[in-house]
Write a protein that holds these residues in place. Structure first.
Motif, PDB file in Angstrom:
ATOM      1  N   THR A 319     -52.664  -7.721  20.703  1.00  0.00           N
ATOM      2  CA  THR A 319     -51.870  -8.483  21.676  1.00  0.00           C
ATOM      3  C   THR A 319     -51.266  -9.718  21.039  1.00  0.00           C
ATOM      4  N   VAL A 320     -52.073 -10.454  20.279  1.00  0.00           N
ATOM      5  CA  VAL A 320     -51.579 -11.658  19.607  1.00  0.00           C
ATOM      6  C   VAL A 320     -50.487 -11.296  18.602  1.00  0.00           C
ATOM      7  N   ALA A 321     -50.693 -10.215  17.848  1.00  0.00           N
ATOM      8  CA  ALA A 321     -49.707  -9.791  16.849  1.00  0.00           C
ATOM      9  C   ALA A 321     -48.382  -9.415  17.502  1.00  0.00           C
ATOM     10  N   ARG A 322     -48.447  -8.718  18.636  1.00  0.00           N
ATOM     11  CA  ARG A 322     -47.207  -8.345  19.341  1.00  0.00           C
ATOM     12  C   ARG A 322     -46.456  -9.588  19.799  1.00  0.00           C
ATOM     13  N   SER A 323     -47.179 -10.579  20.293  1.00  0.00           N
ATOM     14  CA  SER A 323     -46.545 -11.817  20.750  1.00  0.00           C
ATOM     15  C   SER A 323     -45.885 -12.547  19.584  1.00  0.00           C
ATOM     16  N   GLU A 332     -39.610 -17.906  20.299  1.00  0.00           N
ATOM     17  CA  GLU A 332     -40.895 -18.327  20.872  1.00  0.00           C
ATOM     18  C   GLU A 332     -40.803 -18.563  22.374  1.00  0.00           C
ATOM     19  N   PHE A 333     -39.599 -18.834  22.881  1.00  0.00           N
ATOM     20  CA  PHE A 333     -39.424 -19.036  24.323  1.00  0.00           C
ATOM     21  C   PHE A 333     -39.868 -17.787  25.080  1.00  0.00           C
ATOM     22  N   VAL A 334     -39.397 -16.635  24.626  1.00  0.00           N
ATOM     23  CA  VAL A 334     -39.752 -15.375  25.295  1.00  0.00           C
ATOM     24  C   VAL A 334     -41.246 -15.104  25.160  1.00  0.00           C
ATOM     25  N   SER A 335     -41.829 -15.413  23.999  1.00  0.00           N
ATOM     26  CA  SER A 335     -43.270 -15.198  23.813  1.00  0.00           C
ATOM     27  C   SER A 335     -44.085 -16.050  24.773  1.00  0.00           C
ATOM     28  N   TYR A 336     -43.728 -17.318  24.892  1.00  0.00           N
ATOM     29  CA  TYR A 336     -44.437 -18.193  25.829  1.00  0.00           C
ATOM     30  C   TYR A 336     -44.210 -17.741  27.272  1.00  0.00           C
ATOM     31  N   GLY A 361     -43.388 -23.040  17.022  1.00  0.00           N
ATOM     32  CA  GLY A 361     -42.442 -23.246  15.941  1.00  0.00           C
ATOM     33  C   GLY A 361     -41.183 -22.445  16.174  1.00  0.00           C
ATOM     34  N   PHE A 362     -40.078 -22.891  15.596  1.00  0.00           N
ATOM     35  CA  PHE A 362     -38.798 -22.194  15.759  1.00  0.00           C
ATOM     36  C   PHE A 362     -38.644 -21.089  14.718  1.00  0.00           C
ATOM     37  N   ALA A 366     -32.607 -16.391  14.792  1.00  0.00           N
ATOM     38  CA  ALA A 366     -31.539 -17.196  15.377  1.00  0.00           C
ATOM     39  C   ALA A 366     -31.658 -18.648  14.934  1.00  0.00           C
ATOM     40  N   SER A 367     -32.883 -19.182  14.910  1.00  0.00           N
ATOM     41  CA  SER A 367     -33.085 -20.570  14.497  1.00  0.00           C
ATOM     42  C   SER A 367     -32.718 -20.779  13.031  1.00  0.00           C
ATOM     43  N   VAL A 368     -32.995 -19.767  12.203  1.00  0.00           N
ATOM     44  CA  VAL A 368     -32.598 -19.858  10.790  1.00  0.00           C
ATOM     45  C   VAL A 368     -31.084 -20.007  10.689  1.00  0.00           C
TER      46      VAL A 368
END
Length: 414
Positions: A319-323, A332-336, A361-362, A366-368
């Protein structure tokens, strides 16, 4: 110390080894960097998580976030009515069905953007950043400009922080330039911290304080991961007197321009969410006929060993790996958002806290692109170098975020 804590403790040097391997096992890594990076992360996290007066500050940060959310709700209700969180003119048949992300959660970026600008103009933020920069300089021996950029990233975004040292960007060594880029991706800005804390507060205890700690812990972690991949081989130019420049003419100018910057960020977030979620859905539509796979699952397999290295129990690792996979592929917005919507995704509280740190973290494609474009415009003479360092900085920043997760894994009792 429990087995899970020992698992995380063993994971920290393994993550360091991974960063060194991703850099091609380059020579020149200084022992001072490794000791300062690991020690800095553990000391900062231990102080903020286990020193009672500092721990009590979590409650104050949480109260401040709640106050900002309540104040923003007053503004969105006036402007958008029930779409912005006001009383519904109809019965809500599905619990939570009236929540509209763009009208109720994202406008918080506007208020925080304005307040951040005011705090910068009043020299409050530069003072805090200067203290952090001096501490990093003593630990790692980098130039004042590089340290200022890393420290600023704890509070501002991956483009705004380099903007503070724009006159010195061309003088940074290659390793320092890489450090500045990794730090921009391994931390989150203050306005997004408030948004994420509001989102995950129901499933993560002391969410605002945890996210602030994660961003602080990631600063030395980002330097460590960057210098393991790209060791310093030059002599940094000494710039001890670097000072954050004055940007605003008055408090009112700070409010107006801070709000405008927040509006630009608000629409940028909206556009990125629509496009990247749609692109991932399109790719998943092409992958699923080939075996029922999704892009998140594929990236999740890559992150499974990293989840284990952070001290996550085996039953929660997938579960953590998928997130983490969603974070890199989308953001990270979608993950949170998924973590909050799922009520914790069935994870134990310790796993949720570790995941909260690892997501802070970004670190996404897209952030790159945003960072590389912004920094290349600031320093066109190093444009080719900045572009070449873009994807490696994503790798290093992802490892740094996992180091933050492993650090809290060491200090959190199951």
């Amino acid at each position: 110390m429990s087995l899970l804590q020992l698992q995380a403790l063993a994971g920290l040097p393994l993550l360091c080894l991974l960063a060194w391997a991703c850099g091609g096992f380059r020579r020149g890594v200084r022992a001072r960097v490794v000791v300062a990076g690991l020690g800095g992360q553990l000391l900062i996290a231990a102080a903020l998580l286990h020193v009672p007066p500092l721990r009590a500050g979590f409650a104050l940060v949480g109260n401040a976030v709640n106050a900002l959310a309540t104040a923003t709700r007053a503004g969105t209700t006036l402007v958008f009515g029930y779409l912005g969180g006001g009383p519904l003119p109809y019965a809500e048949l599905t619990p939570g069905g009236s929540f509209i992300l763009f009208f109720q959660a994202l406008p918080l970026v506007l208020l925080v953007g304005a307040l951040s600008a005011v705090l910068y103009h009043w020299r409050v933020m530069p003072l805090v950043v200067d203290v952090l920069a001096r501490g990093l300089r003593r630990l790692f021996g980098l130039s004042g400009a590089c340290n200022l950029s890393v420290a600023a990233n704890v509070f501002v975004g991956m483009v705004e922080a380099p903007l503070l040292i724009r006159p010195w960007l061309a003088t940074l060594t290659r390793a320092e330039l890489f450090v500045a880029m990794v730090a921009g991706l391994a931390t989150i800005s203050g306005n997004m911290l408030v948004v994420y804390a509001t989102m995950i507060a129901p499933v993560v205890p002391d969410a605002a304080g945890q996210l602030l700690t994660a961003s602080l812990v990631s600063a030395p972690g980002a330097i460590l991961a960057a210098l393991l991949m790209r060791p310093e081989r030059e002599t940094p130019q000494d710039t001890p007197a670097v000072e954050a420049p004055r940007i605003y003419d008055s408090t009112m100018d700070a409010i107006v321009r801070g709000t405008a910057d927040g509006l630009q960020l608000l629409f940028g977030i909206m556009a990125a969410l629509v496009v990247f979620v749609a692109l991932v859905a399109l790719l998943n539509g092409m992958l699923e006929p080939l075996g029922g796979l999704t892009l998140q699952q594929v990236v999740g397999w890559v992150f499974w060993p990293l989840a284990f290295a952070m001290g996550v129990p085996v039953e929660d690792c997938a579960t953590v790996a998928r997130s983490l996979g969603v974070k890199v592929v989308v953001n990270e917005f979608v993950s949170y958002l998924q973590l909050a919507a799922s009520g914790g995704a069935g994870l134990a509280e310790r796993s949720r806290i570790i995941l909260t740190y690892a997501l802070c973290g970004f670190t996404n494609f897209a952030s790159v692109g945003i960072m590389v474009t912004g920094m290349a415009a600031m320093c066109p003479e190093r444009r080719a170098e900045i572009i070449r360092l873009g994807l490696p900085s994503l790798v290093a920043a992802s490892i740094a975020c996992c180091m933050a997760g492993a650090t809290v894994g060491v200090l959190t009792v199951p």
